[in-house]
Design an enzyme around this catalytic site. Sequence first.
Site, PDB file in Angstrom:
ATOM      1  CG  HIS A  54      -1.996  -1.405   1.172  1.00  0.00           C
ATOM      2  ND1 HIS A  54      -3.444  -0.888   0.364  1.00  0.00           N
ATOM      3  CD2 HIS A  54      -1.881  -2.578   1.771  1.00  0.00           C
ATOM      4  CE1 HIS A  54      -3.873  -1.855  -0.080  1.00  0.00           C
ATOM      5  NE2 HIS A  54      -3.317  -2.303   0.891  1.00  0.00           N
TER       6      HIS A  54
ATOM      7  CD  GLU B  66      -8.199   2.796  -8.165  1.00  0.00           C
ATOM      8  OE1 GLU B  66      -9.123   1.266  -9.257  1.00  0.00           O
ATOM      9  OE2 GLU B  66      -8.932   2.118  -7.332  1.00  0.00           O
TER      10      GLU B  66
END
Length: 392
Positions: free
Chosen positions: A278, A308
């Site tokens: 991450h 995203e």
Amino acid sequence: MAEPLFVPDLRTILVMTIFVFAIQGFFLWQLYRIKRRPAFALLACGCAVFSAGFVGYFLRPFMGLNWLTVVVANLLILAYPVFLLATLMQCHGIARPIRALWWGLPGIIVLLVVAVLYLRDNLLVVVVASAINGAFYLFIAAFVARRLPLNEPSMRMTLVSNLLLAVVLFGRAGVAWVMYENPQAAPAVAVWLSYTLMIALFCLSAQIYGLPLQEFTRSERTLEHLASVDPLTEVLNRRSFFAKAQGLWQSHQSDGRPFSVLMLDLDRFKAINDRHGHPTGDRVIVAFARLLRDAMRHDDLLGRMGGEEFAIILPGVATAQALEVAERIRAASEAVEVLSDDGFRVRLTVSIGLALGDGATSLDDLMKRADAALYQAKDQGRNRVVMVEQAA
């Protein structure tokens, strides 16, 4: 018969000054305990020192060494603008607030020299102390005008109050000088010493309340910023994006100018997170957001919808130009490389859906159409731009 001129009682003014500055110092100290801002502690100390100086003036008739009491009281009062300047420097992150002491030191030395040379001439000490105070407040006003943000209301209030203080204190020095040079005129002009002291007290109080006002205004702006901006990318979050986008949409409906929306989604982002972790995924998001900011005009609107996915509104942009902007972003994304924690270079691609405002019944409808175009781009193999007509 003319009415007698109102003469404010000097003792009353002294007591009022001591009381007001003691309360303000206590108030600022409590703010320091809550906020832990050194600026509040500095100004609280300045208020305490200033109040102590006027305590010396008030107790002067009841103490011996009258000349020494006047000198000490004026030195304490002169220390207040030093604390004020150090507070302003601390509050605005200007390096080495201790420099305020060095800037105020020449005035303190001059006052001490005059006190030593004219030990028992209290009136001359008042002249010199008032003139030095006036000069230092004028210096603070110039410092505020040159170094601090005058777009803040509290800073404008600080600038005006310091200028007014300088004028009042120079006037006080002039009145004391007339009394010093012409003792026969002293009773007639002595009242103006009280008047100037009252005006100076008002200006100083306005200054002190300016610091909490500035702090609360800054805190409010910080909270507004935190509530409206995505903490990772520093672009608008979803809620703020839609709030501002609604205003742009209403303008589009009223003036009929072109209106385009881009929905953008990084390709295979979950795989990047799963393979590289991450932290690397966060760096990818940040790099992509930076690329989008660089590609935008001043009037465009950028927001992070979540994960995203990003959205851009292009007001005043028609089909051909919107396609050009989208394609430029897609091509620029291919050139971005992000170094992962395990040493790999992560390459990016992005899918983009484009929708035009013509025919949309609402902003929500337009966003849904752009989102449908984005999914069509994903279905067609990713790393491409699809217009809403193609998605229909």
